[in-house]
Motif scaffolding. Structure first.
Motif, short mmCIF file in Angstrom:
data_model
loop_
_atom_site.label_atom_id
_atom_site.label_comp_id
_atom_site.label_asym_id
_atom_site.label_seq_id
_atom_site.Cartn_x
_atom_site.Cartn_y
_atom_site.Cartn_z
N THR A 44 0.82 -1.22 0.00
CA THR A 44 0.00 0.00 0.00
C THR A 44 0.85 1.27 0.00
N THR A 45 1.90 1.27 0.78
CA THR A 45 2.72 2.48 0.88
C THR A 45 3.58 2.71 -0.36
N LYS A 46 3.72 1.68 -1.22
CA LYS A 46 4.53 1.83 -2.44
C LYS A 46 3.69 2.25 -3.64
N GLN A 87 8.62 15.41 0.16
CA GLN A 87 9.64 14.92 1.08
C GLN A 87 10.48 13.83 0.41
N PRO A 88 11.72 13.62 0.85
CA PRO A 88 12.56 12.58 0.25
C PRO A 88 12.07 11.19 0.63
N GLY A 89 12.26 10.22 -0.29
CA GLY A 89 11.87 8.85 -0.04
C GLY A 89 11.17 8.23 -1.22
N THR A 90 11.14 6.90 -1.25
CA THR A 90 10.51 6.19 -2.36
C THR A 90 9.11 5.69 -2.01
N THR A 91 8.77 5.63 -0.75
CA THR A 91 7.43 5.22 -0.32
C THR A 91 6.83 6.34 0.51
N TRP A 92 5.53 6.30 0.66
CA TRP A 92 4.85 7.33 1.45
C TRP A 92 5.28 7.27 2.93
N ASP A 93 5.53 6.08 3.44
CA ASP A 93 5.95 5.95 4.84
C ASP A 93 7.36 6.51 5.03
N VAL A 134 -7.29 9.33 7.45
CA VAL A 134 -7.62 8.61 6.23
C VAL A 134 -6.39 7.85 5.72
N LEU A 135 -5.22 8.49 5.72
CA LEU A 135 -4.01 7.83 5.26
C LEU A 135 -3.59 6.70 6.20
N VAL A 136 -3.74 6.90 7.50
CA VAL A 136 -3.35 5.88 8.48
C VAL A 136 -4.26 4.66 8.37
N CYS A 137 -5.57 4.88 8.31
CA CYS A 137 -6.51 3.75 8.25
C CYS A 137 -6.42 3.01 6.92
N ALA A 138 -5.96 3.69 5.87
CA ALA A 138 -5.75 3.02 4.58
C ALA A 138 -4.40 2.32 4.53
N ASP A 139 -3.63 2.37 5.62
CA ASP A 139 -2.33 1.71 5.73
C ASP A 139 -1.34 2.28 4.72
N VAL A 140 -1.45 3.60 4.45
CA VAL A 140 -0.51 4.26 3.56
C VAL A 140 0.76 4.63 4.33
N ILE A 141 0.60 5.13 5.54
CA ILE A 141 1.75 5.43 6.40
C ILE A 141 1.54 4.77 7.76
N ARG A 142 2.65 4.50 8.44
CA ARG A 142 2.60 3.88 9.76
C ARG A 142 3.48 4.69 10.71
N PRO A 143 2.89 5.63 11.43
CA PRO A 143 3.67 6.39 12.42
C PRO A 143 4.20 5.46 13.50
N SER A 144 5.20 5.90 14.22
CA SER A 144 5.80 5.10 15.27
C SER A 144 4.87 5.01 16.48
#
Length: 829
Positions: A44-46, A87-93, A134-144
Motif C-alpha cells: 500500500t505504501t509503495k 519529502q525525500p523517499g521512495t514510499t509514502w511511509d 484517512v491515510l493511516v486507516c488506509a495503511d498508507v503510512i505507519r507512524p511510530s
C-alpha cells in the motif's frame, strides 16, 4: 554523625536497584516475547500517487458526511499528500519519517505541513488530523508507537479502524467490553493503545503479539512522566479475546513485577565501595543460599550489606576491614538502637529499633560462620576470620523476649474480649451494605430511597455510572460509592470470619482455593468430616483443619460470590511478593473482578479492610483509643481460645502449623498469676514423670480419639459445641446450654418440648409448686431461644446453593489417606 544527605543516599540506592531489576526483567521478557518489526515497505505504501488517491477516496471516513465537512477533509488530505510528495523517499511511509513529523509530538507536526502564520488556510490546518486518519486507516503510512501514544491526533483512531480496516476485530473487542465493569476513562486509553499497535505494526487485532504489548508498555514508560495512565487494561482485553497463544502470560502485570535478584544483585543494590568486603558478603550469602528461601536470603543480605557494612562506609569512609576498632563498633551499635531521622522530619530523635537484637545476632553469626569455615578452607576464609564485634552477652534475648511476650499477651487479651463485637459489627455492616446496594439498583436515577433508616438519592451521573451505583445524601450532597462500600463490607466480613475460625496466616488466607475443601470419612461411623487443606507457607508444613458449621457458611457465601457465569470459580494468578514468583492459576477464594480479569485480593488490601472494619465498628481500648486488628492478631486469638478451652498444646501445634511447641505456647496469652504458676507446676511435675514424652507428635490413638470427639457431639436437637476433652458443665441439660447448636430439622421435636414445658408450668402453678414453675420457665425460655436460633439458621440458608464437594483424587496434597483398620472378621476395610 548521621546527616540527611547520607540517609537520602541510603534510600536512593535500593530505589535504583529496583529500577535496574525492572529493566532487567523487561529485557528478559523481551527476549522471550519479541515484538514484530516495524516494516518500512509494503504494497500500500509503495503505490503511485494516482492509485493511492483512488484508494483513500473510497475510504469509509469520507462517506456519510455533509458536503461542507467532506470538502474540508478532502482539502486537508490533498494538502497533506502534496506535502508528503515533496519529502525525500521512495514510499509514502519513508517520506513521513523523513519529514521529521514523526519526531514532532503532540500537534506540532501540523506546523510542518501548513504555515498558518504565512497565510495558509486555517480550515486546512484544523482538518489535518482527519486527513491523516484517512491515510493511516488506509495503511498508507505507519507512524511510530511513540508518536501515536503521545499525539492527540488522529482522534477516535479505534473507531476509524473499526470502520475501515478491521471491523470484525473491533466488533469482537466490543463484545468483551460489554462483559467488563470498568469506566470509559479506562476503556478509552486501552482502545487507543490497541489501535496504535494495529497502525504501527500493520495487520489486524488478531495479529497482535505479546511482544507488541510489551513494547507499548516500554515506549509509554519512556515517553510519559510517572503518574501517566499506563494501565495494562488493553492487554487484559486482548487476552480475554484469545488473541495470544497458550504460552502467553495471563496478565501483563508479570512484565512489571520484580523477579528474584541474584546474590550479586542483593549486595550491589547498596553500592558497597570496598570491593573485597563486597566479594566476601557475596560469597557468604552464596554459601547460605542453598538452605534459605528467597525472603530470608533477601532479609539477610539487607542486614549484612545495608544495616551493617553500608552504614559503616557512610560514617567511616575508606573502611576496608572486618576487624573493627572499638570506637567504630561502639558507634555502630549506638546508631543501630534507633532508626535514623528522615530528611525534612519534625522529629528530634529517631524511634527505637525493635529488632536491634536480631540484627546484632545476624552480624555475630556472620563472623562466627567465617571463623568456623576458615578451619576447612583457610585460603578462602582465613584472611577474613577476625574477632566478632558483638559479644555473647550483648545479644541476650531473654529480656527482649519477655517484653515482647508481655506486649503480645496484653494485645491478645484486649482483642479477645472485643472479638465478638467485631464479628457482629462486620456481619451487620455486610448485610446493611448489600441491602442498600440492592435497593439503590432498583431505584431510578434521581429518586430518593430509604434503607436501614437512612434516606439517600441515587445519583444521576457518576464517574463510572455504568459499572457502579452512586448515591448522595440529600442534606449535604455528599456522594457515596455504594458498590465500593458493599465490596469492602463483604470482604471485611469474609476476612474476619475466616481468620477467626481458622487462625491461618495472611499468606495462607490469600492462597485458599476451592481445591482446598476436602472430605474425611471416619473409619468407624462412616461420618463425613469436611476439612480445609492449608497449603505449606512459612514452615513448609501442610495441615488440615476441621471446617466448623460457621466456617462452612462463610466459605459457601464466598464461593457463591466469586463463581462465574459457568458456575465455576475463575482461575487467577497471584504474585508471591516474598518469593517474588508468580504462582500457577488457581481458583482462589479471595479474588475480585478487575476489568477483564480476575485478580487475587492482596494481603495489604486485607490489612486495610481489617483496620477499616475496626474503625467503622467504633472499637476502642480502655483508654478510648481506637483498637486496630491485624491479620496475625486472629492467629494469636485462635490459639489462645483453643488452648483455654481444653485443646492439648501438641494438638494445637499441629493445627497452627508450628515446628516448635514452644512457639505455640508463646502465642497463647497468659492470664492471672495463679493460673500461670499452677500451669508451670503442672508442667514441671509432668516433665519429672515423663520427660521423654512431654512434647511429641500425637500417637495414632490420640489422633483417633481427637477425631472421635466429634462423633459424641451429636444430640437429638442438634450438635454440642463444647471443647475437646471437656466434660459437660450443665449436666446434659442441653436445652439450657448455650453450646448447643440446634438443628432446624429437629424443630418439630423442640416445639413439642416447649409445649410440654408450658403444660408442666400450668400444672405446677395449679398445684402450688412455685419453685418447680420457676425452673420450668427457665427451660421454656431457653427452648424459645433455641427456636429463634433455628429460624435464624433457616433464614441464613434459604438462598444458599449446594456447591458439592470438589474431587481431586489425582492432585498432589489434596487426598487424605487413612490406615486400614482390621474388621472383626480379620479382613481390612
Amino acid at each position: 554523625m548521621t546527616t540527611s544527605a547520607s540517609i537520602a543516599e541510603a534510600e536512593v540506592a535500593p530505589a535504583l536497584g529496583r529500577a535496574a531489576d525492572f529493566a532487567e526483567n523487561v529485557d528478559r521478557l523481551a527476549e522471550r516475547f519479541p515484538p514484530r518489526a516495524q516494516q518500512r515497505s509494503w504494497p500500500t505504501t509503495k503505490r503511485p500517487l494516482a492509485e493511492m488517491m483512488e484508494l483513500v477516496a473510497a475510504s469509509a471516513l469520507l462517506n456519510d458526511l455533509d458536503e461542507r465537512t467532506r470538502g474540508h477533509r478532502v482539502d486537508s488530505l490533498r494538502a497533506l499528500v502534496d506535502w508528503l510528495e515533496a519529502q525525500p523517499g521512495t514510499t509514502w511511509d519513508e517520506r513521513w519519517h523523513a519529514s521529521g513529523a514523526d519526531d514532532a509530538l503532540g500537534g506540532t507536526w501540523r506546523d510542518l505541513v501548513v504555515a498558518v502564520a504565512a497565510g495558509g488556510p486555517r480550515r486546512i490546518y484544523d482538518y489535518l488530523g482527519s486527513g491523516l486518519a484517512v491515510l493511516v486507516c488506509a495503511d498508507v503510512i505507519r507512524p511510530s508507537l511513540r508518536w501515536l501514544l503521545a499525539s492527540t491526533t488522529p482522534r477516535k483512531l479505534a473507531g476509524s479502524l473499526a470502520a475501515t480496516r478491521d471491523p470484525k476485530g473491533f466488533a469482537d473487542l466490543a463484545l468483551v467490553l460489554e462483559r467488563v465493569t470498568v469506566s470509559v476513562g479506562t476503556t478509552g486509553p486501552a482502545l487507543q493503545r490497541i489501535a496504535a499497535i494495529v497502525v504501527a505494526k500493520g495487520g489486524t487485532i488478531a495479529d497482535i503479539t505479546v511482544g507488541d504489548c510489551l513494547q507499548v508498555q516500554q515506549v509509554a514508560r519512556n515517553t510519559f512522566a510517572e503518574g501517566h495512565n499506563n494501565s495494562p487494561f488493553f492487554y487484559q482485553l486482548l487476552h480475554s479475546m484469545g488473541v495470544f497463544g497458550p504460552d502467553a502470560p495471563p496478565s501483563i502485570r508479570m512484565f512489571n513485577t520484580l523477579g528474584q535478584r541474584s546474590v550479586e544483585g542483593l549486595v550491589d543494590r547498596y553500592d558497597i565501595a570496598c570491593r573485597p568486603v563486597r566479594d566476601v558478603l557475596v560469597d557468604y550469602l552464596r554459601e547460605r543460599q542453598m538452605r534459605l528461601d528467597y525472603s530470608t536470603l533477601n532479609s539477610l543480605s539487607s542486614t549484612l550489606a545495608n544495616r551493617f557494612w553500608a552504614d559503616l562506609e557512610r560514617h567511616h569512609p575508606g573502611i576496608d576491614s572486618l576487624h573493627l576498632a572499638t570506637e567504630v563498633k561502639t558507634a555502630w551499635k549506638q546508631r543501630l538502637l534507633t532508626k535514623p531521622i528522615r530528611p525534612n522530619s519534625q522529629k528530634v530523635t529517631g524511634a527505637i529499633r525493635l529488632n536491634a537484637m536480631e540484627i546484632l545476632s545476624t552480624v555475630r553469626a556472620f563472623y562466627l560462620d567465617i571463623a568456623e569455615w576458615a578451619n576447612d578452607e583457610p585460603a578462602r576464609w582465613g584472611p577474613w576470620a577476625v574477632p566478632s564485634p558483638i559479644r555473647y552477652n550483648e545479644i541476650s534475648h531473654k529480656k527482649n523476649r519477655d517484653h515482647r511476650k508481655s506486649r503480645m499477651d496484653q494485645r491478645t487479651r484486649e482483642r479477645l474480649a472485643i472479638l465478638p463485637v467485631l464479628c457482629a459489627a462486620v456481619d451487620v455492616e455486610r448485610r446493611t451494605a448489600a441491602e442498600r446496594l440492592d435497593v439503590a439498583q432498583q431505584t431510578p436515577p434521581g429518586e430518593l430511597f430509604t434503607t436501614a433508616g437512612q434516606t439517600l438519592r441515587r445519583s444521576t451521573q457518576g464517574k463510572v455510572a455504568h459499572t457502579r451505583i452512586w448515591a448522595e445524601d440529600p442534606e449535604n450532597a455528599r456522594r457515596r460509592d455504594l458498590t465500593l462500600e458493599e465490596h469492602q463490607a463483604f470482604w471485611s466480613w469474609a476476612s474476619v470470619e475466616v481468620l477467626h475460625h481458622t487462625g491461618i496466616r495472611i499468606e495462607e488466607l490469600g492462597e485458599l482455593s476451592h481445591h482446598d475443601m476436602i472430605e474425611y470419612k471416619l473409619p468407624d461411623s462412616g461420618e463425613l468430616i469436611p476439612l480445609l487443606h492449608v497449603v505449606p507457607s512459612k514452615t513448609d508444613l501442610e495441615r488440615l483443619l476441621v471446617i466448623s458449621p460457621e466456617l462452612a457458611d462463610v466459605l459457601s457465601t464466598i464461593i457463591c460470590r466469586v463463581r462465574g457465569e459457568d458456575q465455576t470459580v475463575p482461575l487467577v494468578v497471584a504474585y508471591d511478593a516474598l518469593e517474588r514468583t508468580w504462582l500457577p492459576p488457581m481458583p482462589l477464594l479471595f479474588q475480585r473482578r478487575f476489568g477483564a480479569e480476575h485478580r487475587p485480593i492482596a494481603p495489604q488490601a486485607i490489612r486495610h479492610l481489617l483496620i477499616g472494619a475496626a474503625e467503622r465498628a467504633g472499637i476502642s481500648d480502655a483508654s478510648g483509643r481506637p483498637l486496630r486488628f491485624v491479620p496475625h492478631d486472629f492467629r494469636r486469638l485462635f490459639i489462645t481460645d483453643a488452648i483455654m478451652h481444653g485443646m492439648p498444646p501438641h494438638i494445637a501445634q499441629l493445627v497452627a502449623g508450628h515446628r516448635d511447641i514452644n512457639v505455640t505456647i508463646g502465642y497463647k496469652a497468659v492470664y492471672p498469676e495463679e493460673v500461670i504458676n499452677g500451669h508451670r507446676a503442672f508442667i514441671a511435675r509432668r516433665r519429672a514423670l515423663r520427660p521423654s514424652t512431654e512434647y511429641r507428635t500425637p500417637t495414632e490413638e490420640e489422633w483417633t480419639e481427637f477425631l472421635g470427639h466429634f462423633e459424641h457431639r451429636k444430640l437429638s436437637l442438634g450438635t454440642c459445641g463444647r471443647s475437646y476433652a471437656t466434660a459437660c458443665i450443665h449436666e446434659h441439660s442441653c436445652i439450657r446450654c448455650p453450646l448447643l447448636r440446634p438443628d432446624p430439622a429437629q424443630r418439630p421435636r423442640l416445639v413439642q418440648i416447649e409445649a410440654n414445658l408450658g403444660a408442666r408450668i400450668d400444672e405446677a402453678t395449679r398445684e402450688g409448686w412455685p419453685g418447680e414453675a420457676d425452673g420450668l420457665r427457665i427451660s421454656q425460655a431457653a427452648a424459645q431461644d433455641k427456636l429463634a436460633q433455628m429460624d435464624q439458621i433457616v433464614a441464613r440458608h434459604q438462598d444458599s446453593v449446594h456447591l458439592g464437594m470438589p474431587d481431586f483424587a489425582h492432585t498432589a496434597a489434596r487426598t487424605v489417606t487413612t490406615r486400614d483398620h482390621p474388621a472383626k472378621d480379620g479382613s481390612t476395610r
